[in-house]
Scaffold this motif. Structure first.
Motif, PDB file in Angstrom:
ATOM      1  N   GLY A 179      49.344  39.953  30.188  1.00  0.00           N
ATOM      2  CA  GLY A 179      48.466  40.524  29.437  1.00  0.00           C
ATOM      3  C   GLY A 179      48.619  39.704  28.026  1.00  0.00           C
ATOM      4  O   GLY A 179      49.488  38.580  28.161  1.00  0.00           O
ATOM      5  N   GLY A 180      48.146  40.314  26.905  1.00  0.00           N
ATOM      6  CA  GLY A 180      48.386  39.652  25.509  1.00  0.00           C
ATOM      7  C   GLY A 180      47.020  38.950  25.416  1.00  0.00           C
ATOM      8  O   GLY A 180      45.907  39.364  25.611  1.00  0.00           O
ATOM      9  N   LYS A 181      47.180  37.616  24.998  1.00  0.00           N
ATOM     10  CA  LYS A 181      46.147  37.065  24.541  1.00  0.00           C
ATOM     11  C   LYS A 181      45.255  36.467  25.758  1.00  0.00           C
ATOM     12  O   LYS A 181      44.153  35.811  25.769  1.00  0.00           O
ATOM     13  N   LYS A 182      45.947  36.588  26.865  1.00  0.00           N
ATOM     14  CA  LYS A 182      45.478  36.047  28.221  1.00  0.00           C
ATOM     15  C   LYS A 182      45.859  37.231  29.221  1.00  0.00           C
ATOM     16  O   LYS A 182      47.058  37.420  29.346  1.00  0.00           O
ATOM     17  N   SER A 183      44.982  37.423  30.133  1.00  0.00           N
ATOM     18  CA  SER A 183      45.473  38.468  31.249  1.00  0.00           C
ATOM     19  C   SER A 183      44.837  37.797  32.458  1.00  0.00           C
ATOM     20  O   SER A 183      43.848  37.667  32.680  1.00  0.00           O
ATOM     21  N   ARG A 184      45.895  37.642  33.367  1.00  0.00           N
ATOM     22  CA  ARG A 184      45.631  36.947  34.809  1.00  0.00           C
ATOM     23  C   ARG A 184      46.490  37.631  35.885  1.00  0.00           C
ATOM     24  O   ARG A 184      47.358  38.247  35.379  1.00  0.00           O
ATOM     25  N   LEU A 185      45.985  37.093  36.972  1.00  0.00           N
ATOM     26  CA  LEU A 185      46.528  37.668  38.065  1.00  0.00           C
ATOM     27  C   LEU A 185      47.017  36.301  38.798  1.00  0.00           C
ATOM     28  O   LEU A 185      46.389  35.314  39.048  1.00  0.00           O
ATOM     29  N   PHE A 186      48.323  36.157  39.173  1.00  0.00           N
ATOM     30  CA  PHE A 186      49.095  35.012  39.710  1.00  0.00           C
ATOM     31  C   PHE A 186      49.363  35.457  41.259  1.00  0.00           C
ATOM     32  O   PHE A 186      50.008  36.364  41.501  1.00  0.00           O
ATOM     33  N   SER A 237      44.235  41.001  21.367  1.00  0.00           N
ATOM     34  CA  SER A 237      45.321  41.565  20.728  1.00  0.00           C
ATOM     35  C   SER A 237      46.632  41.403  21.850  1.00  0.00           C
ATOM     36  O   SER A 237      46.387  41.467  22.915  1.00  0.00           O
ATOM     37  N   ALA A 238      47.673  41.233  21.211  1.00  0.00           N
ATOM     38  CA  ALA A 238      48.917  41.399  21.924  1.00  0.00           C
ATOM     39  C   ALA A 238      49.392  42.401  22.748  1.00  0.00           C
ATOM     40  O   ALA A 238      50.013  42.418  23.589  1.00  0.00           O
ATOM     41  N   SER A 239      48.632  43.612  22.312  1.00  0.00           N
ATOM     42  CA  SER A 239      48.914  44.935  22.885  1.00  0.00           C
ATOM     43  C   SER A 239      48.025  45.242  23.946  1.00  0.00           C
ATOM     44  O   SER A 239      48.065  46.193  24.487  1.00  0.00           O
ATOM     45  N   ILE A 240      47.024  44.362  24.402  1.00  0.00           N
ATOM     46  CA  ILE A 240      45.989  44.668  25.380  1.00  0.00           C
ATOM     47  C   ILE A 240      46.272  43.795  26.676  1.00  0.00           C
ATOM     48  O   ILE A 240      46.840  42.473  26.502  1.00  0.00           O
ATOM     49  N   GLY A 241      46.045  44.433  27.835  1.00  0.00           N
ATOM     50  CA  GLY A 241      45.920  43.578  28.890  1.00  0.00           C
ATOM     51  C   GLY A 241      46.575  44.306  30.171  1.00  0.00           C
ATOM     52  O   GLY A 241      46.549  45.518  30.131  1.00  0.00           O
ATOM     53  N   ALA A 242      46.645  43.522  31.352  1.00  0.00           N
ATOM     54  CA  ALA A 242      47.302  44.228  32.618  1.00  0.00           C
ATOM     55  C   ALA A 242      48.675  44.561  32.415  1.00  0.00           C
ATOM     56  O   ALA A 242      49.711  43.885  32.122  1.00  0.00           O
ATOM     57  N   ASN A 243      48.883  45.796  32.868  1.00  0.00           N
ATOM     58  CA  ASN A 243      50.420  46.524  32.691  1.00  0.00           C
ATOM     59  C   ASN A 243      50.809  46.608  33.950  1.00  0.00           C
ATOM     60  O   ASN A 243      52.009  46.661  34.239  1.00  0.00           O
ATOM     61  N   SER A 244      49.881  46.738  35.255  1.00  0.00           N
ATOM     62  CA  SER A 244      50.728  47.224  36.317  1.00  0.00           C
ATOM     63  C   SER A 244      49.783  46.797  37.621  1.00  0.00           C
ATOM     64  O   SER A 244      48.328  46.630  37.360  1.00  0.00           O
ATOM     65  N   TYR A 251      43.640  45.036  45.538  1.00  0.00           N
ATOM     66  CA  TYR A 251      44.524  45.564  44.419  1.00  0.00           C
ATOM     67  C   TYR A 251      43.720  46.248  43.465  1.00  0.00           C
ATOM     68  O   TYR A 251      42.544  45.972  43.184  1.00  0.00           O
ATOM     69  N   ILE A 252      44.468  47.263  42.835  1.00  0.00           N
ATOM     70  CA  ILE A 252      44.009  47.659  41.677  1.00  0.00           C
ATOM     71  C   ILE A 252      44.946  47.386  40.395  1.00  0.00           C
ATOM     72  O   ILE A 252      46.375  47.383  40.591  1.00  0.00           O
ATOM     73  N   VAL A 253      44.312  47.011  39.583  1.00  0.00           N
ATOM     74  CA  VAL A 253      45.180  46.537  38.123  1.00  0.00           C
ATOM     75  C   VAL A 253      44.738  47.510  36.961  1.00  0.00           C
ATOM     76  O   VAL A 253      43.464  47.769  36.666  1.00  0.00           O
ATOM     77  N   VAL A 254      45.736  48.021  36.424  1.00  0.00           N
ATOM     78  CA  VAL A 254      45.545  49.006  35.133  1.00  0.00           C
ATOM     79  C   VAL A 254      46.318  48.315  33.964  1.00  0.00           C
ATOM     80  O   VAL A 254      47.291  47.727  34.150  1.00  0.00           O
ATOM     81  N   GLY A 255      45.815  49.117  32.898  1.00  0.00           N
ATOM     82  CA  GLY A 255      46.542  48.508  31.438  1.00  0.00           C
ATOM     83  C   GLY A 255      45.625  49.202  30.325  1.00  0.00           C
ATOM     84  O   GLY A 255      45.263  50.371  30.272  1.00  0.00           O
ATOM     85  N   GLY A 256      45.110  48.193  29.334  1.00  0.00           N
ATOM     86  CA  GLY A 256      44.230  48.529  28.511  1.00  0.00           C
ATOM     87  C   GLY A 256      45.125  48.342  27.158  1.00  0.00           C
ATOM     88  O   GLY A 256      45.913  47.407  27.034  1.00  0.00           O
ATOM     89  N   ASN A 257      44.888  48.975  26.064  1.00  0.00           N
ATOM     90  CA  ASN A 257      45.660  48.818  25.155  1.00  0.00           C
ATOM     91  C   ASN A 257      46.655  49.705  24.659  1.00  0.00           C
ATOM     92  O   ASN A 257      46.387  51.146  24.245  1.00  0.00           O
TER      93      ASN A 257
END
Length: 331
Positions: free
Chosen positions: A194-201, A215-222, A231-237
């Motif tokens: 997450g952060g400035k870029k949100s990706r799946l590796f 924003s650095a507070s936004i993106g994938a968390n889990s 897969y399911i990816v969650v996060g947000g701000n």
């Protein structure tokens, strides 16, 4: 029994079970923030958190034995992997970064990994089995740290630095729940950023996830996996706990296509867990949501905030941990 009467009884039973609401029951409260949770089976639960705190339950979360790891009273242990009632590995983020291991139910701990590199910050661990595991850390010099163990966490070593995944500017991992890395089969894992870029590796692929990236507070968390493709990816701000915008994405094609839920989770979410069939659960600061249709529609079942949720490795129970409390999913 007459067919009409039998049909009436069956419909009544079906209506009853459809109407039974899932909820989260609080099992314990305390003065520690928990982000590490490992559920060995339906009885044995380990948690880890701030102030060097480790909790162990052997009775399905009804009671906990609490330990403060000597010499690490100021360490935040944000992930834990437990193998049985006596053996576990815990991860301290940084600086320095530590991984500790116990084989006597927390009475003593051995530092099995120490890294004092400036900027070193570990985010999460994942184990395929009782021997093979992996740990991921935030980028240093634009490269994510990857460490491996092949003996149950007794020893760890980094993979060759030339094989470290390369990060973009402002891209990192969120150490929110120890679940931004997830096994997808017996050999491979995926991790999300997450952060400035949100990706799946995944393997050598880097796949964009359509989170807002301003924003650095936004993106994938889990990330959680149903199989090697879904897969399911969650996060947000995490600074906007009630925002339902861009907080969940689904893929059934290993990231090649992303689906937006019709009804998203009801806020920022730090953890997601696959339960069974089409059922998943997710949690965050403002509550818990569940889905019974592979993530397309989420329903809020609790207003209690939690950081992490995990299903039993060899059972059916689902537990939650957060700031000062532990909960259990009740069907």
């Amino acid at each position: 029994m007459k067919p009409k009467l039998l049909l009436t009884l069956l419909l009544s039973v079906a209506t009853f079970y459809i109407g039974v609401a899932q909820t989260v029951k609080t099992l314990a409260t305390f003065e520690v923030s928990i982000r590490g949770l490992s559920v060995v089976n339906d009885r044995v639960i380990w948690v880890s958190g701030t102030h060097g705190a480790i909790g162990i339950s052997r009775d399905s979360g009804n009671t906990f034995k609490w330990i403060s790891v000597r010499g690490f009273e100021e360490t935040d242990f944000r992930d834990i992997e437990a193998f049985d009632e006596t053996t576990a590995v815990i991860m301290g983020t940084g600086e320095p970064a530590y991984i500790l291991r116990t084989a006597d139910a927390g009475e003593t701990w051995e530092a099995v990994f120490v890294d004092k590199t400036k900027g070193m910050f570990l985010d999460a661990m994942e184990f395929w089995n009782e021997n093979s595991g992996i740990v991921i850390g935030d980028p240093i010099d634009q490269k994510f740290f990857i460490g491996r163990t092949f003996n149950g966490g007794i020893t760890w070593r980094g993979i060759p630095p030339e094989n470290y995944p390369v990060a973009d500017d402002g891209e990192a991992c969120f150490a929110a729940s120890g679940t931004n890395i997830c096994k997808i089969n017996n050999k491979e894992v995926v991790f999300v950023t997450g952060g400035k870029k949100s990706r799946l590796f995944i393997r050598d692929k880097k796949i964009d996830i359509p989170f807002t990236t301003d924003s650095a507070s936004i993106g994938a968390n889990s990330v959680a996996a149903k199989n090697s493709k879904m897969y399911i990816v969650v996060g947000g701000n995490y600074l906007a706990k009630d925002s339902t915008s861009n907080n969940c994405f689904i893929t059934k094609e290993a990231g090649n296509k992303w689906i937006v839920p019709k009804t998203p989770p009801s806020g920022y979410r730090s953890c997601v867990e696959y339960i069974e069939k089409k059922q998943w659960v997710t949690c965050g600061f403002n509550g818990v949501d569940i889905t019974n249709d592979d993530g397309m529609n989420w329903k809020r079942i609790s207003d209690e905030g939690y950081n992490v949720c995990r299903k039993s490795k060899s059972g059916d129970a689902v537990f939650f941990a957060g700031d000062g409390k532990i909960g259990k999913l009740i069907f």
